[in-house]
Motif scaffolding. Structure first.
Motif, PDB file in Angstrom:
ATOM      1  N   LYS A  83     -19.671 -17.830   3.678  1.00 38.10           N
ATOM      2  CA  LYS A  83     -20.613 -16.755   3.995  1.00 38.10           C
ATOM      3  C   LYS A  83     -20.049 -15.806   5.052  1.00 38.10           C
ATOM      4  O   LYS A  83     -20.736 -15.414   6.006  1.00 38.10           O
ATOM      5  CB  LYS A  83     -21.957 -17.327   4.455  1.00 38.10           C
ATOM      6  N   LEU A  84     -18.788 -15.437   4.847  1.00 38.35           N
ATOM      7  CA  LEU A  84     -18.135 -14.527   5.784  1.00 38.35           C
ATOM      8  C   LEU A  84     -18.444 -13.082   5.387  1.00 38.35           C
ATOM      9  O   LEU A  84     -18.212 -12.674   4.255  1.00 38.35           O
ATOM     10  CB  LEU A  84     -16.620 -14.743   5.772  1.00 38.35           C
ATOM     11  N   ASP A  85     -18.969 -12.342   6.319  1.00 34.89           N
ATOM     12  CA  ASP A  85     -19.284 -10.933   6.085  1.00 34.89           C
ATOM     13  C   ASP A  85     -18.096 -10.114   6.573  1.00 34.89           C
ATOM     14  O   ASP A  85     -17.915  -9.908   7.776  1.00 34.89           O
ATOM     15  CB  ASP A  85     -20.553 -10.560   6.854  1.00 34.89           C
ATOM     16  N   ILE A  86     -17.264  -9.679   5.633  1.00 37.51           N
ATOM     17  CA  ILE A  86     -16.032  -8.995   6.022  1.00 37.51           C
ATOM     18  C   ILE A  86     -16.117  -7.502   5.736  1.00 37.51           C
ATOM     19  O   ILE A  86     -16.906  -7.050   4.908  1.00 37.51           O
ATOM     20  CB  ILE A  86     -14.800  -9.597   5.307  1.00 37.51           C
ATOM     21  N   LEU A  87     -15.288  -6.739   6.438  1.00 37.51           N
ATOM     22  CA  LEU A  87     -15.169  -5.302   6.218  1.00 37.51           C
ATOM     23  C   LEU A  87     -13.841  -5.036   5.514  1.00 37.51           C
ATOM     24  O   LEU A  87     -12.811  -5.617   5.863  1.00 37.51           O
ATOM     25  CB  LEU A  87     -15.209  -4.546   7.552  1.00 37.51           C
ATOM     26  N   GLY A  88     -13.867  -4.146   4.526  1.00 34.29           N
ATOM     27  CA  GLY A  88     -12.652  -3.905   3.759  1.00 34.29           C
ATOM     28  C   GLY A  88     -12.288  -5.121   2.928  1.00 34.29           C
ATOM     29  O   GLY A  88     -13.171  -5.879   2.497  1.00 34.29           O
ATOM     30  N   ALA A 320      -5.699   1.095   1.127  1.00 39.67           N
ATOM     31  CA  ALA A 320      -6.889   0.986   0.272  1.00 39.67           C
ATOM     32  C   ALA A 320      -6.924   1.995  -0.858  1.00 39.67           C
ATOM     33  O   ALA A 320      -7.475   1.734  -1.930  1.00 39.67           O
ATOM     34  CB  ALA A 320      -8.161   1.106   1.120  1.00 39.67           C
ATOM     35  N   GLY A 321      -6.360   3.177  -0.644  1.00 38.67           N
ATOM     36  CA  GLY A 321      -6.440   4.227  -1.657  1.00 38.67           C
ATOM     37  C   GLY A 321      -5.339   4.130  -2.699  1.00 38.67           C
ATOM     38  O   GLY A 321      -4.489   3.223  -2.663  1.00 38.67           O
ATOM     39  N   GLU A 322      -5.365   5.073  -3.635  1.00 42.15           N
ATOM     40  CA  GLU A 322      -4.338   5.104  -4.670  1.00 42.15           C
ATOM     41  C   GLU A 322      -2.969   5.398  -4.071  1.00 42.15           C
ATOM     42  O   GLU A 322      -1.960   4.852  -4.510  1.00 42.15           O
ATOM     43  CB  GLU A 322      -4.684   6.174  -5.723  1.00 42.15           C
ATOM     44  N   ASN A 323      -2.949   6.281  -3.056  1.00 42.92           N
ATOM     45  CA  ASN A 323      -1.686   6.629  -2.407  1.00 42.92           C
ATOM     46  C   ASN A 323      -1.679   6.092  -0.985  1.00 42.92           C
ATOM     47  O   ASN A 323      -2.623   6.325  -0.221  1.00 42.92           O
ATOM     48  CB  ASN A 323      -1.502   8.149  -2.382  1.00 42.92           C
ATOM     49  N   PRO A 324      -0.645   5.355  -0.612  1.00 45.42           N
ATOM     50  CA  PRO A 324      -0.572   4.815   0.759  1.00 45.42           C
ATOM     51  C   PRO A 324      -0.612   5.935   1.797  1.00 45.42           C
ATOM     52  O   PRO A 324      -0.139   7.041   1.555  1.00 45.42           O
ATOM     53  CB  PRO A 324       0.788   4.102   0.779  1.00 45.42           C
ATOM     54  N   MET A 325      -1.218   5.627   2.951  1.00 47.45           N
ATOM     55  CA  MET A 325      -1.306   6.603   4.037  1.00 47.45           C
ATOM     56  C   MET A 325      -0.367   6.210   5.164  1.00 47.45           C
ATOM     57  O   MET A 325      -0.049   5.029   5.350  1.00 47.45           O
ATOM     58  CB  MET A 325      -2.731   6.665   4.594  1.00 47.45           C
ATOM     59  N   THR A 326       0.037   7.217   5.932  1.00 45.60           N
ATOM     60  CA  THR A 326       0.775   6.947   7.163  1.00 45.60           C
ATOM     61  C   THR A 326      -0.215   6.473   8.222  1.00 45.60           C
ATOM     62  O   THR A 326      -1.430   6.700   8.097  1.00 45.60           O
ATOM     63  CB  THR A 326       1.478   8.219   7.670  1.00 45.60           C
ATOM     64  N   PRO A 327       0.269   5.826   9.285  1.00 45.87           N
ATOM     65  CA  PRO A 327      -0.650   5.424  10.366  1.00 45.87           C
ATOM     66  C   PRO A 327      -1.439   6.613  10.922  1.00 45.87           C
ATOM     67  O   PRO A 327      -2.616   6.469  11.269  1.00 45.87           O
ATOM     68  CB  PRO A 327       0.296   4.840  11.426  1.00 45.87           C
ATOM     69  N   GLU A 328      -0.806   7.783  11.005  1.00 47.49           N
ATOM     70  CA  GLU A 328      -1.484   8.968  11.537  1.00 47.49           C
ATOM     71  C   GLU A 328      -2.614   9.414  10.602  1.00 47.49           C
ATOM     72  O   GLU A 328      -3.713   9.769  11.054  1.00 47.49           O
ATOM     73  CB  GLU A 328      -0.489  10.113  11.734  1.00 47.49           C
ATOM     74  N   GLN A 329      -2.340   9.399   9.292  1.00 45.50           N
ATOM     75  CA  GLN A 329      -3.370   9.768   8.311  1.00 45.50           C
ATOM     76  C   GLN A 329      -4.533   8.776   8.341  1.00 45.50           C
ATOM     77  O   GLN A 329      -5.702   9.164   8.251  1.00 45.50           O
ATOM     78  CB  GLN A 329      -2.757   9.825   6.913  1.00 45.50           C
ATOM     79  N   ALA A 330      -4.199   7.492   8.478  1.00 44.37           N
ATOM     80  CA  ALA A 330      -5.243   6.460   8.528  1.00 44.37           C
ATOM     81  C   ALA A 330      -6.110   6.630   9.769  1.00 44.37           C
ATOM     82  O   ALA A 330      -7.329   6.414   9.729  1.00 44.37           O
ATOM     83  CB  ALA A 330      -4.606   5.072   8.497  1.00 44.37           C
ATOM     84  N   GLU A 331      -5.479   7.013  10.886  1.00 44.35           N
ATOM     85  CA  GLU A 331      -6.218   7.251  12.132  1.00 44.35           C
ATOM     86  C   GLU A 331      -7.229   8.382  11.934  1.00 44.35           C
ATOM     87  O   GLU A 331      -8.397   8.269  12.337  1.00 44.35           O
ATOM     88  CB  GLU A 331      -5.237   7.612  13.239  1.00 44.35           C
ATOM     89  N   GLU A 332      -6.799   9.475  11.289  1.00 44.60           N
ATOM     90  CA  GLU A 332      -7.682  10.598  11.031  1.00 44.60           C
ATOM     91  C   GLU A 332      -8.823  10.212  10.095  1.00 44.60           C
ATOM     92  O   GLU A 332      -9.978  10.590  10.319  1.00 44.60           O
ATOM     93  CB  GLU A 332      -6.886  11.760  10.417  1.00 44.60           C
ATOM     94  N   GLU A 333      -8.494   9.449   9.053  1.00 44.72           N
ATOM     95  CA  GLU A 333      -9.515   9.026   8.094  1.00 44.72           C
ATOM     96  C   GLU A 333     -10.530   8.100   8.760  1.00 44.72           C
ATOM     97  O   GLU A 333     -11.733   8.200   8.512  1.00 44.72           O
ATOM     98  CB  GLU A 333      -8.853   8.329   6.907  1.00 44.72           C
TER      99      GLU A 333
END
Length: 444
Positions: A83-88, A320-333
């Motif tokens: 019963k672990l409630d996980i994110l992502g 998570a998406g179809e195209n991998p993101m850079t750390p900077e893009q992930a930070e913005e998202e």
């Protein structure tokens, strides 16, 4: 197979999955045996290819596939059972020197855990629940608009009182160039309206934007500029007249009433105003409800405090998406989506604690009302139940429509819950006052 969990902290955990040879060996052998039956390799009869050759050619790929299936199936089962409630989703930890030539394997997955928190709907706040009333000015203005709309248009060469003027507002420096139509009585100052009297098609009138209308949002519309640009705007604009229209107003008589609402539905000006008031306030209610829902949502996000596994979520967003993101893009998202995620968690807890669910009957009933309203807009005031339910059935067979309607039903349930549980001041306002409140210009 052995699965263990190490809670790093309240929001992060690492799950270790140990896979032994006897967990996957039988499945791998069965798949390879099926390959052997159907393999077509030159020099060997079909079904007679040596297993060693099959093993050499397909063994590693089959092993990886079967172990991966075992991992996914058992990890998902573990998360449900615990019963672990996980994110992502679980993120596999990369092991640089992983050796597939071994018979037993160990895999580690990072988990982002949903935070524990409470939601206090009854907490003290400064929220306002607006009731918008159609005041006498609005009713009189609407009656006047009806008389103009159903009256006769008369093209004019020269502007007279009561005329409408069409033309282009312009200011080269600010990039303003917008065609619009104005009634002279919309200006805040009667002197401005008088500046148009006697002007002809082709004439240019120079106006100051400051104080041109009672409401800056009107200025925003006629100049076609943004909300942030219009406040405090103090410039000169030109208005080049390209059309002047006079109006012969329609009589407020039974013929007009019948044209508007059908025979004998309305029989007096008082009844006309009452009908306008009823229809307008029904529309206003929807707008006020939406603002209240938005305001409560923002308030809950601001006041319901909890931490998120931010580092984990940023890593998860990268993959998570179809195209991998850079750390900077992930930070913005993450920055863009954080409040949305927070409200999803808050909404989920509110729904669970108040047992808010959508039944098939809820969805069917809501869809039926939506269809009836749409049919009424096209003049079908009394459709048969068979016709309505036929359309409802078609709509509910579309998964995208069902998802959209389900969200609307849940929004309605949340709104009703908020009205019941959230403490808010009630305030009766005119529509103009409500618009100012929408933009934060009306004091509570």
């Amino acid at each position: 197979m052995n699965i263990t969990r190490n809670n790093v902290d309240a929001l992060n955990a690492v799950v270790t999955v140990e896979v032994a040879k006897n967990d996957y060996a039988e499945k791998v052998e069965k798949v390879l045996a099926d390959y052997r039956k159907n393999a077509s390799i030159p020099g060997f009869r079909k079904g007679a290819v040596p297993m060693s050759l099959i093993q050499k050619q397909y063994g590693k790929a089959v092993l990886l596939e079967e172990v991966n299936k075992l991992l996914q199936d058992n990890l998902n089962k573990y998360l449900v059972e615990e019963k672990l409630d996980i994110l992502g989703n679980p993120l596999p930890k990369v092991t640089e020197d992983f050796n597939w030539d071994l018979e037993d394997y160990k895999f580690e997955f990072e988990l982002g855990l949903a935070p524990e928190f409470t939601v206090d709907l009854a907490a003290k706040n400064d929220l306002v629940q607006y009731k918008i009333v159609a005041d006498d000015k609005m009713l009189n203005d609407q009656v006047a608009r009806i008389q103009k709309q159903y009256g006769k248009l008369i093209a004019k060469d020269t502007v007279e009182e009561g005329n409408d003027v069409s033309g282009i507002f312009a200011n080269e420096e600010k990039g303003i160039n917008n065609r619009t139509t104005l009634s002279l009585d919309t200006f805040a100052d009667k002197k401005t309206a008088k500046a148009f009297i006697g002007k002809k098609v082709g004439d240019v009138v120079t106006l100051k934007t400051k104080g041109l209308f009672d409401d800056d949002h009107k200025l925003m519309d006629v100049l076609a500029i943004g909300h942030d640009d219009v406040h405090g705007l103090d410039i000169e604009v030109t208005f080049t007249i390209d059309e002047v229209v006079g109006h012969e107003l329609a009589n407020l008589d039974q013929e007009l009433f019948d044209k508007l609402f059908g025979p004998k539905v309305i029989t007096s000006v008082a009844e006309l105003k009452a009908k306008i008031k009823e229809d307008a306030e029904q529309q206003f209610k929807q707008q006020a409800d939406q603002k209240f829902l938005n305001d409560v949502t923002e308030s809950l996000i601001a006041t319901t405090k909890f931490d998120l596994p931010a580092s984990f979520l940023k890593k998860w967003i990268q993959t998570a998406g179809e195209n991998p993101m850079t750390p900077e893009q992930a930070e913005e998202e993450y920055t863009r989506s954080e409040n949305g995620l927070r409200y999803q968690l808050i909404e989920g807890k509110v729904m669970a604690e108040n047992n808010l669910q959508i039944t098939f009957e809820d969805l069917k009933s809501y869809t039926t009302e939506v269809i009836k309203k749409q049919m009424a807009q096209f003049g079908q005031m009394k459709p048969t139940d068979e016709d309505v339910q036929g359309i409802v059935a078609r709509v509910m067979s579309n998964q995208d429509e069902v998802k959209r309607l389900s969200e609307q039903v849940m929004n309605e349930k949340m709104l009703n819950l908020f009205k019941d549980k959230v403490k808010a001041k009630s305030k009766e306002v005119s529509y103009d006052e409500f618009i100012k409140a929408m933009y934060g210009e009306l004091k509570h």
